[in-house]
Design an enzyme around this catalytic site. Structure first.
Site, PDB file in Angstrom:
ATOM      1  CE  LYS A   1     -37.191  25.531 -63.647  1.00  0.00           C
ATOM      2  NZ  LYS A   1     -35.747  25.382 -63.950  1.00  0.00           N
TER       3      LYS A   1
ATOM      4  CD  GLU B   1     -33.784  22.152 -62.880  1.00  0.00           C
ATOM      5  OE1 GLU B   1     -34.587  22.695 -63.648  1.00  0.00           O
ATOM      6  OE2 GLU B   1     -33.017  22.794 -62.107  1.00  0.00           O
TER       7      GLU B   1
ATOM      8  CB  CYS C   1     -34.587  24.742 -60.203  1.00  0.00           C
ATOM      9  SG  CYS C   1     -32.991  25.611 -60.172  1.00  0.00           S
TER      10      CYS C   1
END
Length: 519
Positions: free
Chosen positions: A347, A272, A381
């Protein structure tokens, strides 16, 4: 005259044999509710959707004037994994077709049914012929199916199942299913006990039937572009360092892509915000200005990494990068395919830091990437800390989760790691995580990094004892290359010590996507 006209119109059929579509569900449900009123009625739409997505070529029907009146469902399996003694739920994945193996050797009959109003039109024979054609075209060695024997309930007190089979074979007894199957060139291999325990009419017994494909050519390629049984994943543990230009970042990216390509990796996974050093090229008044400045490089980075993916013949997950759309800031991972295609996964859950310091928004779509090395999902993440997302991907038969992450402290890293390991066990899939190390003292809010990249597996005898396929040395720039056996995932679902996927109580609970999503 009027009565004759009505009778003539009622005989005006227009029958078409074709593949099933999701829009056919209401017709399928109506027929199944009629045929299986004693066995719980129709499948849910979720199962029907899973069947069509998993193996659309194997699901066929006959429509009459636009209405589906008969259907046949099937799945390709590697028969030796199941053998002759199996249950319906085991071999069909509880009708979700999770057992489907494009490289299998047998077409397994999941179900055949005909609207009772059409049973005098030999539609079942048409469906069986369609299955045989499919079996030949796919170069599968046989069609196998478990057949109910519903009329056995009338003879159970006087005959064993074997005696009943003999009587039906000699045409001394009629069975609506077995008699039909024998007349369509199927041979009975044996009687199976406990095949469908809820089938009271058959007393839980079933016949194991087989039709052999005389055109079968052993060793011949079965499907063009058949799914791979192994995947080689390369994770890049990226060193954050001061860089002087976007070209210098891309030079480092190309170095890793080149190295992983030399080792014949199917995919390279970057962390990321791997291009965060570019925020240090200029001084910024605040963190928001810095991240928006970084977003200005994203289009160029994606374009160049896509070119590298094609040039080096490797799929590349370009970590994640900031993107500005309609004035809003998003964190986006890109799947750059070796065939030139580019797809994105936004995300969904920005961290509190991203929302506060960068006013970052979450995306609203969850994507399954059908790649040349298997079905893949990307969770960026923090997203991996929400088990619902991985479960939704699992329901669509994702085999590998790729998790690009950025964490600054060990406790932040451990949240990602522990959750990634849990997702692998819960969903019986592989999970690869890749993060960055080092420091960027000249960049506000991205100054330190902590990472130990790894690939995790389910936890069972077929996998490493600690469910860790491999892991890097913490906080050291390096690559991690791991071979993943996708067949083991199929074996786990059906033969594992525990079977999370099959044992899930779908009759009690499920996770449902509420956002907009294509069917």
């Amino acid at each position: 005259m009027k009565d004759d006209k009505v009778k003539e119109e009622s005989l005006d059929h227009h029958l078409i044999l074709r593949h099933l579509l999701l829009a056919d569900y209401n017709d399928i449900k109506a027929v199944m509710d009629k045929v299986y009123h004693n066995l719980g009625g129709a499948w849910t739409k979720r199962k029907f959707r899973a069947q069509l997505k998993t193996f659309p070529e194997g699901q066929i029907c006959i429509e009459d004037n636009g209405k589906v009146v008969a259907a046949a469902f099937s799945v390709i399996i590697d028969y030796h994994k199941f053998g002759d003694q199996h249950t319906y739920d085991e071999v069909t994945g509880d009708a979700y077709l999770t057992t489907h193996d494009p490289n299998g050797d047998v077409l397994y009959g999941v179900d055949v049914f005909v609207d009772p109003d059409y049973r005098d039109m030999r539609l079942g024979r048409r469906l069986y012929e369609g299955r045989k054609e499919l079996c030949r075209n796919l170069n599968l060695r046989a069609i196998v199916a478990g057949g109910r024997i519903p009329n056995y309930q009338s003879y159970a007190k006087s005959m064993t199942p074997e005696e009943y089979l003999e009587a039906v074979s000699r045409k001394e007894v009629y069975d609506p299913i077995l008699t039909f199957q024998l007349s369509n060139d199927f041979m009975v291999k044996k009687i199976i006990t406990g095949y469908l325990p809820e089938d009271k009419e058959s007393k839980g017994y079933a016949t194991l039937l087989q039709w052999d494909n005389l055109n079968y050519e052993p060793g011949a390629k079965q499907l063009i572009g058949a799914a791979k049984t192994t995947a080689r994943v390369g994770c890049v543990q990226w060193q954050m360092r001061q860089m002087r230009s976007a070209e210098e970042v891309l030079q480092q990216v190309e170095y890793f892509i080149d190295a992983l390509s030399d080792y014949k990796c199917d995919v390279a996974l970057f962390p990321e915000f791997f291009n965060a050093p570019l925020m240090g090229l200029e001084r910024h008044a605040n963190s928001i200005d810095a991240i928006k400045y970084l977003a200005g490089f994203t289009d160029k980075m994606v374009e160049e990494i896509s070119r590298l993916a094609v040039s080096y013949n490797i799929n590349v997950v370009a970590g994640s990068m900031p993107v500005i759309e309609d004035g809003e800031l998003y964190n986006v991972a890109y799947m750059c395919r070796r065939d030139g295609g580019v797809e994105a996964q936004y995300k969904l859950h920005p961290t509190p830091h991203e929302k506060k310091e960068w006013t970052m928004q979450g995306g609203d779509e969850l994507t399954v990437f059908n790649t040349d090395f298997g079905k893949v999902g990307i969770l960026i993440c923090y997203d991996v800390e929400f088990p619902e997302l991985a479960r939704l991907l699992s329901d669509q038969e994702v085999e590998i989760l790729l998790v690009p992450f950025w964490t600054d402290t060990k406790n932040g890293y451990l949240r990602v790691r522990r959750c990634a390991q849990a997702r692998a066990i819960e969903n019986e899939c592989y999970v690869a995580i890749a993060g960055s190390v080092g420091n960027l003292p000249q960049v506000d809010s991205v100054d330190i990094q902590y990472a130990q990249s790894a690939v995790f597996s389910p936890s069972d005898f077929a996998f490493p004892h600690d469910a860790i396929m491999a892991e890097t040395t913490p906080n050291t720039e390096m690559t991690l290359i791991v071979d993943l056996d996708l067949n083991k995932l199929q074996e786990l679902q059906n033969e594992g010590s525990v079977r999370n996927y099959l044992d899930r109580r779908r009759d009690l609970y499920r996770i449902q996507w509420q956002g907009e999503q294509e069917e």
